[in-house]
Design a protein around this motif. Structure first.
Motif, PDB file in Angstrom:
ATOM      1  N   LYS A   1     -68.485 -12.503  13.792  1.00 44.00           N
ATOM      2  CA  LYS A   1     -67.699 -11.678  14.716  1.00 44.00           C
ATOM      3  C   LYS A   1     -67.895 -10.207  14.401  1.00 44.00           C
ATOM      4  N   LYS A   2     -67.841  -9.390  15.422  1.00 48.20           N
ATOM      5  CA  LYS A   2     -67.866  -7.952  15.220  1.00 48.20           C
ATOM      6  C   LYS A   2     -66.427  -7.446  15.178  1.00 48.20           C
ATOM      7  N   VAL A   3     -66.068  -6.779  14.086  1.00 49.97           N
ATOM      8  CA  VAL A   3     -64.705  -6.281  13.899  1.00 49.97           C
ATOM      9  C   VAL A   3     -64.741  -4.758  13.842  1.00 49.97           C
TER      10      VAL A   3
ATOM     11  N   GLU B   1     -68.321   1.087  20.390  1.00 51.91           N
ATOM     12  CA  GLU B   1     -68.441   0.027  19.371  1.00 51.91           C
ATOM     13  C   GLU B   1     -68.630   0.656  17.984  1.00 51.91           C
TER      14      GLU B   1
ATOM     15  N   GLU C   1     -67.422  -0.195  12.796  1.00 51.33           N
ATOM     16  CA  GLU C   1     -67.503  -1.633  12.518  1.00 51.33           C
ATOM     17  C   GLU C   1     -67.295  -1.883  11.033  1.00 51.33           C
TER      18      GLU C   1
ATOM     19  N   GLN D   1     -68.020  -3.772   7.741  1.00 53.35           N
ATOM     20  CA  GLN D   1     -69.105  -4.529   7.127  1.00 53.35           C
ATOM     21  C   GLN D   1     -68.667  -4.973   5.733  1.00 53.35           C
TER      22      GLN D   1
ATOM     23  N   ARG E   1     -67.580 -11.520   0.840  1.00 57.24           N
ATOM     24  CA  ARG E   1     -66.982 -12.244   1.962  1.00 57.24           C
ATOM     25  C   ARG E   1     -66.741 -13.706   1.617  1.00 57.24           C
TER      26      ARG E   1
ATOM     27  N   TYR F   1     -63.133 -15.351   1.311  1.00 55.52           N
ATOM     28  CA  TYR F   1     -62.819 -16.439   2.237  1.00 55.52           C
ATOM     29  C   TYR F   1     -62.246 -17.643   1.498  1.00 55.52           C
TER      30      TYR F   1
END
Length: 229
Positions: free
Chosen positions: A1-3, A204, A207, A209, A215, A219
């Motif tokens: 996903k792009k956040v 956009e 973002e 990263q 990550r 998670y």
């Protein structure tokens, strides 16, 4: 996903109070003790913890761990609440806090009660112990929504970031909601404006990263929390 983060500097003061190095030091000072990390924290620190928690499930998370000694960061007030409610655990507490909750004192609550004698006082567990001692209910923001829906009271004093008063007033217009302290406002939450959101979407930009190794480890700590549900 792009956040995307519409306003780059709109972070969390409490999250900034614990670093990955501090998390590693806590664990080194207490070998084998699991680190419970409040979910309002950076991915880099999540990568160093064993399991995350929210203000709504913190007691469930702490009770689920078999260890006698539990490390908790970054919020000392939430950790003290867990220590009070789960006395069989030895809770080692990092010295961080949420400024919006830390600012509230017992005298503020007593003044609000005097001004609204028929109101029920609901406090967030990130508040100081002296504030929690005066609460009729202690719960997370989602828990506050449930309490205000189901409780027959018509007036409520809300002990959390002041924006929650507006949320509840909009959701339950037949009831009255008062802030425990009008100064309990989070400055970084209020940084983001509609134009910031529009610009972020149009360009956009900003973002987020995250390094893949961080990550994956972060998670895992979130996944362990979710699996408890």
């Amino acid at each position: 996903k792009k956040v995307l983060l519409p306003r780059r500097e709109a972070g969390c003061p409490m999250a900034d109070m614990v670093s990955p190095e501090q998390a590693r030091r806590m664990k080194a000072d207490h070998p084998g003790a699991p680190l419970v990390l409040y979910v309002d924290s950076s991915a880099a620190v999540k990568a160093e913890c064993d399991i995350c928690c929210t203000s709504g499930n913190v007691l469930k998370v702490v009770r689920s761990l078999p260890d006698e000694t539990i490390l908790m960061a970054p919020d000392r007030n939430l950790a003290n609440y867990a220590k009070r409610m789960v006395p069989e655990k030895n809770v080692v507490i990092h010295d961080g806090f949420c400024p919006s909750h830390e600012i509230m004192r017992a005298e503020d609550i007593l003044a609000a009660r005097t001004a609204h004698p028929d109101a029920l006082f609901i406090a967030h567990p990130e508040c100081r112990a002296e504030v929690l001692d005066l609460a009729d209910e202690i719960c997370s923001t989602s828990g506050m929504i449930t309490v205000c829906e189901k409780n027959p009271a018509r007036e409520f004093i809300i002990g959390t970031e002041i924006t929650m008063v507006d949320v509840l007033a909009k959701k339950y217009p037949a009831k009255c909601f008062y802030p425990a302290l009008i100064f309990s406002s989070c400055p970084t939450m209020r940084m983001t404006r509609l134009e910031d959101l529009a610009e972020a979407l149009e360009k956009e930009q900003h973002e987020i990263q995250i390094e893949e190794t961080i990550r994956l480890r972060a998670y895992d700590s979130v996944k362990r929390m979710i699996e408890l549900a």
